[in-house]
Design a protein around this motif. Structure first.
Motif, PDB file in Angstrom:
ATOM      1  N   LYS A  65       0.809  -1.215   0.000  1.00 35.02           N
ATOM      2  CA  LYS A  65       0.000   0.000   0.000  1.00 35.02           C
ATOM      3  C   LYS A  65       0.843   1.266   0.000  1.00 35.02           C
ATOM      4  CE  LYS A  65      -0.631  -0.152   4.988  1.00 35.02           C
ATOM      5  NZ  LYS A  65      -1.575  -0.360   6.057  1.00 35.02           N
ATOM      6  N   ASP A  66       2.103   1.170   0.448  1.00 37.81           N
ATOM      7  CA  ASP A  66       2.956   2.361   0.452  1.00 37.81           C
ATOM      8  C   ASP A  66       3.635   2.592  -0.896  1.00 37.81           C
ATOM      9  OD1 ASP A  66       4.830   0.352   0.512  1.00 37.81           O
ATOM     10  OD2 ASP A  66       5.802   1.002   2.357  1.00 37.81           O
ATOM     11  N   GLY A  67       3.218   1.830  -1.926  1.00 36.91           N
ATOM     12  CA  GLY A  67       3.692   2.074  -3.281  1.00 36.91           C
ATOM     13  C   GLY A  67       4.976   1.357  -3.655  1.00 36.91           C
ATOM     14  N   LYS A  68       5.408   0.403  -2.853  1.00 38.20           N
ATOM     15  CA  LYS A  68       6.636  -0.326  -3.172  1.00 38.20           C
ATOM     16  C   LYS A  68       6.288  -1.687  -3.765  1.00 38.20           C
ATOM     17  CE  LYS A  68       9.406   2.016   0.182  1.00 38.20           C
ATOM     18  NZ  LYS A  68      10.152   2.019   1.378  1.00 38.20           N
ATOM     19  N   THR A  69       7.156  -2.146  -4.637  1.00 37.80           N
ATOM     20  CA  THR A  69       6.998  -3.473  -5.225  1.00 37.80           C
ATOM     21  C   THR A  69       8.308  -4.213  -5.046  1.00 37.80           C
ATOM     22  OG1 THR A  69       5.421  -2.660  -6.864  1.00 37.80           O
ATOM     23  CG2 THR A  69       6.495  -4.752  -7.342  1.00 37.80           C
ATOM     24  N   ARG A  70       8.228  -5.419  -4.484  1.00 37.23           N
ATOM     25  CA  ARG A  70       9.410  -6.254  -4.253  1.00 37.23           C
ATOM     26  C   ARG A  70       9.199  -7.594  -4.932  1.00 37.23           C
ATOM     27  NH1 ARG A  70       9.013  -7.648   0.857  1.00 37.23           N
ATOM     28  NH2 ARG A  70       9.135  -9.857   0.543  1.00 37.23           N
ATOM     29  N   VAL A  71      10.262  -8.105  -5.530  1.00 39.29           N
ATOM     30  CA  VAL A  71      10.186  -9.385  -6.235  1.00 39.29           C
ATOM     31  C   VAL A  71      11.293 -10.291  -5.722  1.00 39.29           C
ATOM     32  CG1 VAL A  71      10.238 -10.509  -8.487  1.00 39.29           C
ATOM     33  CG2 VAL A  71       9.350  -8.189  -8.301  1.00 39.29           C
ATOM     34  N   THR A  72      10.940 -11.547  -5.427  1.00 40.92           N
ATOM     35  CA  THR A  72      11.946 -12.517  -5.010  1.00 40.92           C
ATOM     36  C   THR A  72      11.738 -13.815  -5.782  1.00 40.92           C
ATOM     37  OG1 THR A  72      10.565 -13.270  -3.178  1.00 40.92           O
ATOM     38  CG2 THR A  72      12.225 -11.612  -2.660  1.00 40.92           C
ATOM     39  N   ALA A  73      12.822 -14.561  -5.882  1.00 38.06           N
ATOM     40  CA  ALA A  73      12.779 -15.879  -6.525  1.00 38.06           C
ATOM     41  C   ALA A  73      13.274 -16.906  -5.526  1.00 38.06           C
ATOM     42  CB  ALA A  73      13.666 -15.885  -7.769  1.00 38.06           C
ATOM     43  N   GLU A  74      12.657 -18.077  -5.584  1.00 36.08           N
ATOM     44  CA  GLU A  74      13.121 -19.165  -4.732  1.00 36.08           C
ATOM     45  C   GLU A  74      13.745 -20.235  -5.603  1.00 36.08           C
ATOM     46  OE1 GLU A  74      10.932 -21.295  -1.586  1.00 36.08           O
ATOM     47  OE2 GLU A  74      10.095 -19.308  -1.186  1.00 36.08           O
ATOM     48  N   TYR A  75      14.972 -20.362  -5.541  1.00 35.99           N
ATOM     49  CA  TYR A  75      15.838 -21.396  -6.089  1.00 35.99           C
ATOM     50  C   TYR A  75      17.107 -21.226  -5.306  1.00 35.99           C
ATOM     51  CZ  TYR A  75      16.973 -17.363  -9.035  1.00 35.99           C
ATOM     52  OH  TYR A  75      17.248 -16.104  -9.485  1.00 35.99           O
ATOM     53  N   ARG A  76      17.297 -20.029  -4.975  1.00 36.34           N
ATOM     54  CA  ARG A  76      18.215 -19.524  -3.971  1.00 36.34           C
ATOM     55  C   ARG A  76      17.607 -18.159  -3.672  1.00 36.34           C
ATOM     56  NH1 ARG A  76      20.250 -19.163  -9.019  1.00 36.34           N
ATOM     57  NH2 ARG A  76      20.979 -17.142  -9.683  1.00 36.34           N
ATOM     58  N   THR A  77      17.648 -17.697  -2.494  1.00 33.74           N
ATOM     59  CA  THR A  77      16.997 -16.423  -2.204  1.00 33.74           C
ATOM     60  C   THR A  77      17.720 -15.320  -2.962  1.00 33.74           C
ATOM     61  OG1 THR A  77      16.353 -17.213  -0.039  1.00 33.74           O
ATOM     62  CG2 THR A  77      16.305 -14.841  -0.379  1.00 33.74           C
ATOM     63  N   ALA A  78      16.970 -14.622  -3.755  1.00 36.17           N
ATOM     64  CA  ALA A  78      17.558 -13.557  -4.562  1.00 36.17           C
ATOM     65  C   ALA A  78      16.494 -12.515  -4.853  1.00 36.17           C
ATOM     66  CB  ALA A  78      18.093 -14.118  -5.877  1.00 36.17           C
ATOM     67  N   GLU A  79      16.880 -11.268  -4.797  1.00 37.68           N
ATOM     68  CA  GLU A  79      15.990 -10.189  -5.205  1.00 37.68           C
ATOM     69  C   GLU A  79      16.109 -10.062  -6.720  1.00 37.68           C
ATOM     70  OE1 GLU A  79      14.108  -7.552  -3.592  1.00 37.68           O
ATOM     71  OE2 GLU A  79      14.189  -8.677  -1.729  1.00 37.68           O
ATOM     72  N   LEU A  80      14.989  -9.998  -7.380  1.00 36.80           N
ATOM     73  CA  LEU A  80      14.971  -9.787  -8.822  1.00 36.80           C
ATOM     74  C   LEU A  80      14.630  -8.332  -9.088  1.00 36.80           C
ATOM     75  CD1 LEU A  80      13.026 -12.964 -10.003  1.00 36.80           C
ATOM     76  CD2 LEU A  80      15.482 -12.605  -9.878  1.00 36.80           C
ATOM     77  N   PRO A  81      14.918  -7.850 -10.283  1.00 35.13           N
ATOM     78  CA  PRO A  81      14.582  -6.463 -10.597  1.00 35.13           C
ATOM     79  C   PRO A  81      13.076  -6.212 -10.467  1.00 35.13           C
ATOM     80  CG  PRO A  81      16.084  -7.355 -12.229  1.00 35.13           C
ATOM     81  CD  PRO A  81      15.646  -8.510 -11.375  1.00 35.13           C
ATOM     82  N   SER A  82      12.733  -5.179  -9.737  1.00 34.05           N
ATOM     83  CA  SER A  82      11.338  -4.801  -9.561  1.00 34.05           C
ATOM     84  C   SER A  82      10.863  -4.062 -10.807  1.00 34.05           C
ATOM     85  CB  SER A  82      11.208  -3.890  -8.341  1.00 34.05           C
ATOM     86  OG  SER A  82       9.922  -3.317  -8.292  1.00 34.05           O
ATOM     87  N   PRO A  83       9.605  -4.250 -11.182  1.00 39.03           N
ATOM     88  CA  PRO A  83       9.075  -3.488 -12.310  1.00 39.03           C
ATOM     89  C   PRO A  83       8.729  -2.053 -11.926  1.00 39.03           C
ATOM     90  CG  PRO A  83       7.365  -4.885 -11.430  1.00 39.03           C
ATOM     91  CD  PRO A  83       8.635  -5.209 -10.671  1.00 39.03           C
ATOM     92  N   GLY A  84       8.872  -1.715 -10.654  1.00 35.98           N
ATOM     93  CA  GLY A  84       8.477  -0.392 -10.178  1.00 35.98           C
ATOM     94  C   GLY A  84       7.041  -0.446  -9.680  1.00 35.98           C
ATOM     95  N   ALA A  85       6.658   0.550  -8.908  1.00 37.81           N
ATOM     96  CA  ALA A  85       5.344   0.544  -8.252  1.00 37.81           C
ATOM     97  C   ALA A  85       4.188   0.554  -9.249  1.00 37.81           C
ATOM     98  CB  ALA A  85       5.234   1.730  -7.305  1.00 37.81           C
ATOM     99  N   ASP A  86       4.246   1.437 -10.234  1.00 35.71           N
ATOM    100  CA  ASP A  86       3.128   1.562 -11.175  1.00 35.71           C
ATOM    101  C   ASP A  86       2.969   0.322 -12.034  1.00 35.71           C
ATOM    102  OD1 ASP A  86       2.563   4.092 -10.199  1.00 35.71           O
ATOM    103  OD2 ASP A  86       3.842   5.091 -11.672  1.00 35.71           O
ATOM    104  N   VAL A  87       4.056  -0.143 -12.616  1.00 33.73           N
ATOM    105  CA  VAL A  87       3.989  -1.351 -13.448  1.00 33.73           C
ATOM    106  C   VAL A  87       3.691  -2.562 -12.574  1.00 33.73           C
ATOM    107  CG1 VAL A  87       5.245  -2.845 -15.049  1.00 33.73           C
ATOM    108  CG2 VAL A  87       5.482  -0.372 -15.238  1.00 33.73           C
ATOM    109  N   GLY A  88       4.195  -2.572 -11.333  1.00 34.28           N
ATOM    110  CA  GLY A  88       3.918  -3.667 -10.410  1.00 34.28           C
ATOM    111  C   GLY A  88       2.427  -3.855 -10.179  1.00 34.28           C
ATOM    112  N   ARG A  89       1.708  -2.741 -10.005  1.00 28.78           N
ATOM    113  CA  ARG A  89       0.252  -2.831  -9.843  1.00 28.78           C
ATOM    114  C   ARG A  89      -0.390  -3.381 -11.110  1.00 28.78           C
ATOM    115  NH1 ARG A  89       1.292   1.727  -6.927  1.00 28.78           N
ATOM    116  NH2 ARG A  89       0.905   3.174  -8.635  1.00 28.78           N
ATOM    117  N   LYS A  90       0.130  -2.977 -12.263  1.00 34.20           N
ATOM    118  CA  LYS A  90      -0.407  -3.480 -13.537  1.00 34.20           C
ATOM    119  C   LYS A  90      -0.115  -4.977 -13.699  1.00 34.20           C
ATOM    120  CE  LYS A  90      -1.973   0.310 -15.526  1.00 34.20           C
ATOM    121  NZ  LYS A  90      -3.372   0.478 -15.823  1.00 34.20           N
ATOM    122  N   VAL A  91       1.039  -5.447 -13.186  1.00 30.54           N
ATOM    123  CA  VAL A  91       1.371  -6.873 -13.229  1.00 30.54           C
ATOM    124  C   VAL A  91       0.323  -7.658 -12.430  1.00 30.54           C
ATOM    125  CG1 VAL A  91       3.018  -8.621 -12.417  1.00 30.54           C
ATOM    126  CG2 VAL A  91       3.849  -6.600 -13.630  1.00 30.54           C
TER     127      VAL A  91
END
Length: 141
Positions: A65-91
């Motif tokens: 709700k604070d406008g942040k988008t976080r992306v993670t993958a599980e195969y090994r814990t890793a942060e992936l590139p975020s699409p950004g808040a606006d595109v994240g909501r569209k995703v």
């Protein structure tokens, strides 16, 4: 002429289009693009490609709700590139539309294919307050 294909077909087409690229590099550039449905569909396609090529167990996107988008993958814990808040909501919107998920918490199977590949992805969506989480689980090889 407007594209008459379904959102599911559009994402599969984008997977085919970007199959020979570096998905992480392409994903990292999306946050700098204007908010659009096309950017969201491209990000979904690249996430699926990354999951397949990197043997991921699952990829999760959390839009808060604070406008942040976080992306993670599980195969090994890793942060992936975020699409950004606006595109994240569209995703989140695009995946819910593609899978017809309407409830706050739901799991569905999604048949997915491009080029000579076909698989069943497990999509889990959860809406809690103003936060949304979408998780794409990949089949074992």
């Amino acid at each position: 002429m407007k594209d008459q294909s379904s959102i599911h077909q559009q994402v599969q087409s984008l997977c085919d289009c970007y199959a020979t690229t570096d998905p992480l590099k392409e994903m990292s550039e999306i946050a700098r693009t204007p908010e659009s449905r096309e950017a969201a569909l491209k990000w979904i396609a690249l996430a699926v490609l990354h999951g397949i090529t990197s043997n991921a167990e699952k990829i999760s996107l959390v839009s808060t709700k604070d406008g942040k988008t976080r992306v993670t993958a599980e195969y090994r814990t890793a942060e992936l590139p975020s699409p950004g808040a606006d595109v994240g909501r569209k995703v989140v919107e695009a995946i819910r539309e593609m899978t017809h998920i309407e409830k706050d918490k739901e799991k569905v199977a999604l048949a997915f294919g491009f080029r000579n590949n076909s698989m069943e992805l497990k999509i889990k969506a959860r809406h809690d307050g103003d936060d949304d989480r979408i998780t794409i689980s990949f089949p074992e090889n």
